[in-house]
Design an enzyme around this catalytic site. Structure first.
Site, PDB file in Angstrom:
ATOM      1  CE  LYS A   1      -4.307  -1.744   1.897  1.00 16.86           C
ATOM      2  NZ  LYS A   1      -4.032  -3.069   1.788  1.00 16.86           N
TER       3      LYS A   1
ATOM      4  CD  GLU B   1      -5.986   5.730   3.592  1.00 18.24           C
ATOM      5  OE1 GLU B   1      -5.185   5.995   2.545  1.00 18.24           O
ATOM      6  OE2 GLU B   1      -7.038   5.174   3.395  1.00 18.24           O
TER       7      GLU B   1
ATOM      8  NE  ARG C   1      -7.346 -10.445  -5.928  1.00 15.86           N
ATOM      9  CZ  ARG C   1      -8.501  -9.848  -5.300  1.00 15.86           C
ATOM     10  NH1 ARG C   1      -9.570  -9.948  -6.180  1.00 15.86           N
ATOM     11  NH2 ARG C   1      -8.757  -9.361  -4.309  1.00 15.86           N
TER      12      ARG C   1
END
Length: 654
Positions: free
Chosen positions: A116, A200, A292
């Site tokens: 991330k 965040e 994916r």
């Protein structure tokens, strides 16, 4: 095009990939564990090879064994599906090293988007909009404290290598940061072997909107519009739909543009999804990229008419994307739900057992203005095991309008045949028919705000109905509690969330009456013909579709038109031999693996303390102290397998 494809997965997605591959004339190869030796994906495949024991770590996660199998059978390509090895950069590289095409993105792309922190850095460089946050290398408390102050509370801590909601913490104020960060780091290290974090800005009630992207080896990148996945439970998606409803056109355009730029930045090849948070006004913010095919890809296929698996195979074989951006058209509306073998009344506990009946297709043809698609890896007679995710099927409805799609899907679920296991069917129908969901797309807080997440509420009629069916001998002819020389009254003790509830049923020669937990329930039974037995209980009317008693006699399962309920049974006349509610609370609710032991013999605990954690079918179950006391003995350790009903530890009440 490849002549032979190995699918390195199981269940629904393996079957989904096989259908397209076989339609393209490609020979399909299945791999399986011992638990899946007779599974649908094995039956469907042209060839099948055993990987190993039932545990995924000894079978579906053995990348070397899978590549060796592909070489042995002559497969030129491997499709990883989703989950397992699908986002494993090492596996993608190993396929390349072995000269086998990996149906997915390149290793460096998977690696970059798998973190991330790294993903946020790259997206920032590409100009993709992001929430204020910090994703740097300095992981000290001092840095997180200063960054959180800069961002402004509340903030969200997210494991850099995480996913599925694990390692995530909402921090409302500065005083809580240190404790939450320490706790989250422990969880992340246990789950991912990596305790690095990002922080965040936390949005209280955003929508979760994602864009399907596709790239090829010729430099082409396109989007196939967006999906709304805002209905979530514990950060897990429950309902997905396409296109995202009630989205301003300029916001929709910004999403598409940002997603394509994100894919270009990492040289994306194949099918991928860029996920965003939408603040409900003008702001969209990058969350992550899934490298994916997504579980929810069918809704995109339904509105575009594109077979994404076919595109995956063509691009993996070196062909360009079949359509240019302007030629990809979206029409109509599609909605998908995930049908699980789980009990919403027992904190969504996964269920194991045989699926005795399963048919959602045919009834749906008569409902609404849409059509139903069922993507599944099981059929009637198959067994849901404790080793894997308990998803039975993905059920998708497509119609010209959102209203028709929702009606078609909810009718299909409500009227279709699903028997043998408790499922989340009624939970899904409640969502699809909820006024707040039908009228407008919800925020990610929808289930919590509406109370739908707590499925214990409103189950009293089902408990009463279960009591009647069990005690009156309607289920399997077994009668609980009747004794010679006793009044024509039967009673049993039902376990309701660890609390024993007395259920009494009387018959006066003309009709039944039920009393559950001291509350009387007026009762009437009538023959509903082919539909089943109709029960009017209280103000509820339901059809008794099916019912059974577990092999060990410990609980009854009732399946009705209002939903399913599992009711543990204690014979009121022999309760001492059945164990008390406290012992039940200290026993394993299903076959599982011990993932954590928090106490030792001699420890003192208070009511509600966590004693052990178990894992089965990708779900964690927490065993808590039912009362204050002293731990006498711990019967299992971390890593041990436990059977359903096994007493995990002894606890003497203080």
């Amino acid at each position: 095009m490849f002549s032979k494809l190995l699918i390195a997965n199981r269940g629904e997605i393996a079957c989904r990939v096989m259908r397209t591959a076989q339609a393209m004339g490609i020979t399909t190869v299945a791999v399986y564990s011992d638990a899946d030796a007779h599974a649908m994906h094995v039956r469907m495949a042209d060839e099948a090879y055993r990987l190993g024991p039932s545990a995924a770590s000894e079978s579906y996660l053995l990348s070397d064994k899978i590549i060796e199998t592909a070489k042995t059978c002559g497969a030129e390509a491997i499709h990883p599906g989703y989950g397992f090895l699908s986002e494993n950069a090492g596996f993608s590289q190993a396929c390349a090293d072995a000269g086998i095409a990996f149906v997915g993105p390149m290793p460096h792309t998977i690696e970059a988007m798998g973190s991330k922190a790294r993903a946020k850095q790259l997206m920032g460089e590409a100009g993709v909009p992001m929430l204020p946050g910090y994703q740097g290398d300095d992981q000290s408390l001092a840095t997180f404290t200063s960054e959180a102050d800069r961002i402004g509370y509340p903030v969200l801590l997210k494991a850099a290598a995480g996913g599925g909601g694990k390692g995530m913490r909402i921090v409302e104020r500065a005083a809580d940061l240190e404790g939450e960060l320490e706790s989250a780091k422990r969880e992340a290290m246990s789950a991912f072997g990596d305790d690095r974090f990002i922080v965040e800005k936390f949005l209280g009630a955003p929508r979760h909107v994602e864009v399907q992207v596709f790239g090829d080896t010729h430099g082409n990148v396109v989007h196939l519009f967006e999906r709304d996945c805002s209905v979530q439970r514990r950060y897990q998606k429950v309902v997905e739909e396409a296109p995202a409803p009630n989205l301003p056109e300029h916001v929709r355009a910004n999403l598409h543009r940002a997603a394509v730029e994100a894919a270009r930045k990492v040289d994306y090849v194949g099918a991928g999804t860029v996920e965003f948070l939408y603040d409900g006004a003008d702001g969209v913010y990058f969350m992550e990229m899934n490298t994916r095919l997504q579980v929810e890809h069918p809704v995109t296929e339904e509105i575009t008419g594109v077979d994404l698996v076919e595109w995956q195979l063509k691009v993996a074989a070196g062909e360009p994307i079949p359509l240019a951006q302007d030629d990809i058209i979206a029409e109509g509306h599609a909605v998908e739900v995930r049908l699980y073998a789980e009990d919403p009344s027992e904190n969504y506990l996964p269920q194991v057992g045989r699926l005795t009946g399963f048919d959602l297709d045919e009834p749906a043809r008569d409902f609404g203005q849409g059509v139903i698609r069922v993507d599944t890896g099981v059929e009637a007679g198959d067994v849901i095991t404790p080793f894997y995710d308990p998803m039975i099927a993905k059920v998708i409805a497509f119609a010209e309008t959102r209203t028709d799609a929702l009606a078609t899907l909810s009718d299909s679920l409500a009227e279709g045949t699903i028997s043998g296991l408790v499922t989340n069917r009624a939970f899904l129908v409640d969502i699809l028919r909820h006024d707040d969901f039908v009228s407008a797309p919800p925020a990610t807080t929808f289930l919590k705000v509406t109370g739908l997440e707590d499925k214990r509420a409103g189950l009293e009629p089902l408990h009463a109905a279960a009591a009647v069916m069990v005690i009156a001998g309607i289920i399997e002819g077994e009668r609980i509690g009747f004794r010679l020389n006793a009044p024509d009254v039967a009673q049993a003790l039902l376990s309701d969330g660890g609390e024993r509830v007395t259920a009494r049923v009387t018959f006066d020669g003309h009709g039944w009456a039920a009393e559950v937990g001291g509350e009387a329930w007026p009762l009437a039974l009538s023959d509903g013909g082919d539909e089943g037995l109709i029960m009017e209980i209280g103000e509820a009317s339901l059809i008794l579709e099916d019912g059974w008693i577990d092999d060990d006699g410990s609980s009854a399962v009732l399946q009705t038109s209002l939903g399913s309920v599992r009711v543990p049974i204690f014979d009121a006349f022999a309760a001492a031999g059945q164990g008390d509610a406290a012992e039940q609370a200290l026993s394993s609710p299903m076959p599982a693996t011990v993932t954590g032991v928090m106490v030792s013999a001699g420890d003192t605990v208070v009511s509600g303390d966590t004693l052990m954690t178990l894992e089965a079918m990708k779900m964690e179950t927490v065993i808590k102290a039912p009362y204050a006391g002293t731990v006498d003995e711990v019967h299992f350790q971390k890593g041990d397998s436990v059977a359903k009903g096994a007493l995990l530890l002894g606890l003497t009440e203080a």
